[in-house]
Design a protein around this motif. Structure first.
Motif, PDB file in Angstrom:
ATOM      1  N   LEU A   1      21.156  17.019 -39.006  1.00  0.00           N
ATOM      2  CA  LEU A   1      22.148  17.172 -37.942  1.00  0.00           C
ATOM      3  C   LEU A   1      21.700  18.251 -36.953  1.00  0.00           C
ATOM      4  N   GLY A   2      21.130  19.336 -37.492  1.00  0.00           N
ATOM      5  CA  GLY A   2      20.669  20.434 -36.636  1.00  0.00           C
ATOM      6  C   GLY A   2      19.594  19.964 -35.680  1.00  0.00           C
ATOM      7  N   LEU A   3      18.688  19.138 -36.188  1.00  0.00           N
ATOM      8  CA  LEU A   3      17.609  18.616 -35.339  1.00  0.00           C
ATOM      9  C   LEU A   3      18.183  17.654 -34.299  1.00  0.00           C
ATOM     10  N   ALA A   4      19.096  16.786 -34.771  1.00  0.00           N
ATOM     11  CA  ALA A   4      19.719  15.819 -33.858  1.00  0.00           C
ATOM     12  C   ALA A   4      20.486  16.552 -32.763  1.00  0.00           C
ATOM     13  N   LEU A   5      21.167  17.631 -33.127  1.00  0.00           N
ATOM     14  CA  LEU A   5      21.941  18.393 -32.135  1.00  0.00           C
ATOM     15  C   LEU A   5      21.005  18.945 -31.050  1.00  0.00           C
ATOM     16  N   ALA A   6      19.847  19.437 -31.485  1.00  0.00           N
ATOM     17  CA  ALA A   6      18.880  19.959 -30.513  1.00  0.00           C
ATOM     18  C   ALA A   6      18.436  18.840 -29.566  1.00  0.00           C
TER      19      ALA A   6
END
Lengths: 346, 543
Positions: free
Chosen positions: B416-421
């Motif tokens: 999710l953190g990567l997708a958010l970026a």
């Protein structure tokens, strides 16, 4: 309880530096068809949208059905969906993904009507507007006239206390527009529905309305019955909508109502006034008699418009419009008389 | 309630892009790493980096690549756009998906594809070496779709009666093209020029593969190489390079905005779309030139390099000609847990980014287009182009610092953190994508619904969603393709558990494991191509 269903007080709306509506105050009686007329850019649509809740005014009060919808000082601003109105915009805005039936049912569903009631209302309103055959079609399968009927049906179905109309007939051709005026007035009067009707067509407003308000540059300049508004020649911008001739003149004798046009043409005006010096003369094309009189003019152009001729005349440095059944030669000098002329401030 | 949430999301996204940019500048003048929470303002590193001859040579190379990319990309983009949309070359329009395709494949993969095809040891070794001039031209060829999309949109929105009048008034087809069509396209040509310049300065993948091994650097590859040279606290130095890069790109983005506004006012006849009604009849030799340019582009720039890439992934030996075939690299990918995880991670992150992006960009676009509070919509609108100026690599770095500095740190280790970026960094594109869909729907359709009793949420559910069904699906797929394609953002923020194909390829470059790189690239290319075909089938247009 007041006799008025809608009260608007000191309403103003600005867009940046542009004052779209300035201090508008008026009341609309129950069952009244109340038109707002004005040239484009006069603020009439903005005023309508403020009442519908699509625009938020900067100042003022809107009371509808004894309920305050908007009050800038008290911070009240009821959202559009909770105002209990209906709306017919210029484009009709039929939802293209819904069949006619679903378009009409939408407002009823949103307001929580039971299914049986919705079916009854759809039947009633589609019968009244003669669109029963169209219920299972999509908007793009309809002609302009049919779309317009559906938009009105959609607005009528919830039996709202007020319908907002924003130039709903301007996308129709001339013949359909004439026809629509008649049935629209009939149905609004039959159902005793209050309507706020925005148009730039003064003749449409005259036909439909109980009262007309004239707006110019964001300001309300007159609120009158159709008969009376036609007589308001003291507002040149309004006179222009009626197609009056408006020309510059100089008052030379206030007592006798004498005004000078150009260098040598003197004209007598009949209205009591207190204008001195520069003035505007207002008179209708039908108030000019051509072929006899004491004023010299030249015929510039003649057009036959069915039953009579429309003339462009040169009067001193001005070009004015006149109508007459008598055929006269283009380019000829003639004498004219102006039977009724109103003088107003420049 | 809902409208507040929408505005909150929009403002958060807009502000985050501002914060990310700020972090880079702050780190550039801070002697300590940001996450140490120590501030020691100094210009020493700035002076040292900017004064070094290495850096100046790098900057020069970057300018060469950016300018050549722009020249080649815009000229070829214009010719192909005219061939497909204005000149009556038969059947050429059917090849449009092949012209657009390079957009959907990561530049790092294109770098390999070109190396395997035309490089010194490639299947058709046309190029004996790579230098900034050659790479600039290659970058230009691969960025033709970006210029093409903007120019084609200009052609399609142009009132063709302007050209008809020129023809009737005595101008031949070529003169009409030269004197009316092309000058009328000036706004889109100008915008394409600035866009390609921005993309040129941001270019990372192609120079990383084709230039770095030959001893040349551009700003992005220079930035990428810093940690291997300066082990101790490389961050201020990286921030100076990143800061230089984004100062250039931010200036170009501001220029782009200014030009867009100015040109729109000047060319007032450009308005409603008159799609595809008008084709200019030209002589056979002219037709042949247009057709040959387009076909040569498709075969030489797209098909041969991609075919070489695929061929490379099934060749046991590189540079020895085609003798044998092997499935070994693919088997290795399936066999090894870490490669398998990379494939799965790519899929999960793309899925999350597409879904999260659709929701966030809807809020963002809604706020820009519809917020009644002007300062809010202007703020969101102005900042919506900000991420455009953040190259993926730099943005990824800034995101790393952002995660390290804030309580969101645990998010960094998740998909999710990567997708958010991804979602924040793509927001310039995403906001534009949804804004254009929203603008297609007349405001009155919403007004009538609201006055007839529908709340905002119900208006969205009953009016907007059904009307935008197709656009929503297309936007989602588009974002999903971008998710599969992404390689530069994850370079710094993907962790052991979230490594995706793109970042794995970048990491593998040092290892020289070319067969695995080719196989991973081929998998991405096939996935991207399938999805691109699908999105075209549904009705997506690049303009």
């Amino acid at each position: 309880m007041t006799p008025y269903i809608l009260q608007v007080e000191s309403l103003s709306k600005r867009f940046g530096k542009v004052e779209a509506v300035v201090n508008a105050t008026f009341n609309v009686a129950r069952g009244e068809i109340f038109s707002i007329v004005g040239p484009s850019g006069s603020g009439k649509t903005t005023l309508l949208r403020c009442i519908g809740g699509i625009e938020t005014p900067d100042e003022g009060i809107i009371v509808f059905n004894d309920r305050v919808l908007f009050d800038s000082k008290r911070g009240i601003n009821i959202p559009p969906e909770a105002r209990g109105m209906s709306y017919v915009p210029q484009t009709w805005a039929l939802w293209p993904h819904m069949k006619v039936r679903d378009n009409i049912a939408f407002g009823l569903k949103m307001r929580g009507f039971p299914r049986e009631e919705i079916d009854v209302r759809i039947r009633e309103v589609s019968k009244a507007l003669k669109i029963e055959e169209l219920l299972d079609r999509y908007p793009w399968q309809l002609s302009g006239g049919q779309q317009q009927r559906v938009a009105v049906a959609r607005a009528l179905a919830p039996k709202p206390q007020l319908i907002l109309f924003d130039e709903p007939l301007s996308n129709l051709d001339a013949a359909l527009r004439e026809e629509a005026r008649v049935w629209l007035k009939n149905i609004l009067k039959e159902l005793n529905i209050t309507a706020l009707y925005v148009t730039h067509d003064i003749h449409e407003a005259l036909f439909l309305s109980d009262r007309i308000t004239f707006m110019y540059n964001g300001r309300i300049r007159a609120i009158e019955t159709p008969e009376n508004i036609y007589m308001r020649r003291d507002i040149p911008e309004l006179a222009q909508l009626f197609g009056y001739n408006i020309i510059k003149a100089k008052v030379v004798d206030r007592e006798k109502g004498l005004a000078l046009i150009g260098r040598e043409t003197l004209i007598t005006c009949d209205n009591p006034h207190n204008v001195e010096g520069d003035a505007l003369l207002v008179f209708a094309p039908s108030e000019i008699k051509i072929g006899y009189g004491s004023i010299k003019a030249k015929i510039l152009r003649k057009s036959f418009v069915g039953g009579y001729f429309e003339y462009s005349l040169k009067l001193e440095d001005h070009v004015i419009r006149a109508v007459s059944e008598t055929p006269l030669r283009e380019g000829a000098d003639t004498l004219i008389d102006i039977s009724r002329c109103t003088i107003t401030k420049a | 309630m809902l409208d507040r949430l929408i505005v909150f999301i929009a403002l958060a996204v807009a502000s985050l892009s501002l914060i990310l940019t700020g972090l880079i500048y702050v780190q550039a003048v801070n002697a300590h790493p940001l996450y140490s929470y120590k501030l020691d303002v100094t210009l020493d590193v700035v002076v040292e980096v900017i004064g070094s001859p290495d850096f100046r040579a790098t900057l020069m190379n970057t300018v060469v690549v950016a300018v050549l990319q722009t020249l080649v990309g815009v000229v070829l983009g214009l010719v192909i756009a005219l061939a497909i949309h204005r000149v009556d070359v038969p059947f050429i329009g059917r090849f449009e998906p092949l012209i657009i395709m390079p957009m959907f494949i990561a530049p790092v993969i294109w770098g390999f594809a070109w190396n395997y095809s035309y490089g010194p040891s490639g299947f058709i070794p046309l190029l004996s070496e790579f230098n900034p001039f050659i790479v600039g031209v290659i970058c230009g060829l691969l960025h033709v779709p970006h210029a093409y999309a903007l120019i084609a949109s200009g052609i399609l929105s142009m009132d063709y009666t302007l050209e008809e009048v020129a023809r009737i008034h005595g101008a031949g087809p070529l003169r009409t093209l030269a004197r009316v069509t092309i000058p009328m396209l000036r706004p889109s040509i100008t915008l394409a020029t600035v866009l390609l310049l921005i993309l040129g300065f941001e270019q990372f993948g192609i120079p990383l593969v084709l230039l770095s091994p030959w001893g040349y650097d551009v700003l992005t590859t220079y930035l990428y190489g810093i940690p291997s040279t300066y082990f101790m606290n490389p961050y201020p130095r990286m921030a100076v390079v990143a800061g230089t890069l984004i100062t250039i790109t931010i200036s170009l983005v501001i220029l782009q905005r200014y030009l867009a506004l100015r040109e729109i006012k000047r060319f007032v006849t450009i308005g409603e779309r008159y799609r595809g009604y008008f084709k200019m009849s030209v002589s056979t030799p002219v037709k042949a030139v247009f057709a040959a340019t387009t076909l040569l582009y498709i075969v030489g720039v797209v098909i041969i390099p991609l075919a070489s890439l695929i061929l490379r992934s099934i060749q046991p030996l590189y540079g020895a000609g085609i003798h044998e075939f092997t499935a070994e690299y693919y088997l290795t990918i399936i066999r090894y847990e870490s490669y398998r995880a990379t494939l799965i991670n790519t899929f999960i992150v793309a899925l999350l980014a597409a879904t999260l992006g659709s929701l966030i960009y809807f809020s963002y676009a809604w706020t820009i287009v519809k917020s009644p509070r002007r300062p809010i919509s202007v703020y969101a609108d102005l900042l919506s182009s900000m991420p455009r100026a953040l190259p993926g690599l730099v943005a990824g770095l800034a995101f790393l610092w952002f995660y390290l500095l804030t309580p969101l740190r645990p998010l960094m280790y998740t998909h999710l953190g990567l997708a958010l970026a991804y979602v924040i960094i793509w927001s310039a594109l995403g906001a534009r994508l949804v804004t254009s869909s929203l603008l297609q729907i007349s405001q009155e359709l919403e007004n009538v619904a609201r006055i007839h009793g529908a709340s905002l949420a119900r208006t969205i559910i009953h009016i907007y969603v059904p009307l935008l069904k197709k656009s929503i699906l297309i936007s989602w797929l588009y974002l999903f393709i971008l998710g599969i394609r992404e390689y530069s953002i994850p370079v710094y923020i993907a962790t052991k558990n979230t490594q995706v194909i793109g970042s794995t390829i970048v990491l593998l470059i040092g290892s020289g494991d070319l067969g695995i790189i080719a196989a991973l690239s081929t998998i991405t290319v096939i996935a991207s191509l399938t999805l691109t075909a699908l999105i075209f089938k549904i009705g997506w247009k690049p303009y």
